[in-house]
Design a protein around this motif. Sequence first.
Motif, mmCIF file in Angstrom:
data_model
loop_
_atom_site.group_PDB
_atom_site.id
_atom_site.type_symbol
_atom_site.label_atom_id
_atom_site.label_comp_id
_atom_site.label_asym_id
_atom_site.label_seq_id
_atom_site.Cartn_x
_atom_site.Cartn_y
_atom_site.Cartn_z
ATOM 1 N N LYS A 120 18.914 -75.545 16.161
ATOM 2 C CA LYS A 120 20.095 -75.797 15.337
ATOM 3 C C LYS A 120 19.714 -75.914 13.868
ATOM 4 O O LYS A 120 20.391 -75.365 12.989
ATOM 5 N N ILE A 123 27.614 -76.057 14.713
ATOM 6 C CA ILE A 123 26.440 -75.468 15.362
ATOM 7 C C ILE A 123 26.180 -76.297 16.619
ATOM 8 O O ILE A 123 25.963 -77.504 16.532
ATOM 9 N N GLY A 145 27.257 -70.802 16.445
ATOM 10 C CA GLY A 145 27.490 -71.381 15.137
ATOM 11 C C GLY A 145 28.689 -70.743 14.462
ATOM 12 O O GLY A 145 28.939 -69.540 14.620
#
Length: 233
Positions: free
Chosen positions: A191, A206, A227
């Motif tokens: 992430k 995300i 995302g």
Amino acid sequence: MLINSNEQLLVLLDNVLREPQNFWNEFYDQTFKKIPFFVNKPDENLVSYFENKIIQPREVLELGCGPGRNAIYLAKQGCSVVGVDISDKALQWAQKRVDEANVNVDLMCANIFELDLQEESFDFIYDSGCFHHIAPHRRVTYIELVHKLLKPNGYFALCSFEEHGAYGGSAISDEEVYIKRSLAGGLGYTKNQLREIFQSLEAIEIRKMIAMSDEDEYFGLEGFLVGLFKKID
């Protein structure tokens, strides 16, 4: 070849690392195989953006559209959709699905870095499975492409391999990519890495992709990150 420009260098590295068109044609010619990505269902995260009214785009570009499952969903939401893929086999399959769904999708067989599209012409750009096959030397070009084609305040979303995912997601370093001359089946990200790579865009969300069963009407697998980002000008 005598290299005398950055673009020539990028193309040279492409030829060293990029999976050729023939590879993807063979991949998409195996429609009989039970490959998860071959189902005709849209990504669960994509559906969530519409159902939660986070995005309401009209003009949409899908990078690496494959057999068209997400492009078809987008068209059913009333969007004008351009789907791009390097594999003509994938696009033949996509066109068959598009015809069966009775929707309109403009399908283009092209390398995404050679697209000739009008600047700032899309409200939304979506990528489900293309980005993790982009080599490190092309990340900047990829981000420049997104910025170039997105309208101000437009949205970009992607679904990408997470590191060490069940279906891919190599954790090799950028340096190792060039030492090994391979993306090892597709690069995996965290992430934080996605946030850093797309820092020129505002991160809306995300998260991990939500796994879906065969009975669910949407597509979702463990081992993927999704995302959503916004272009702020």
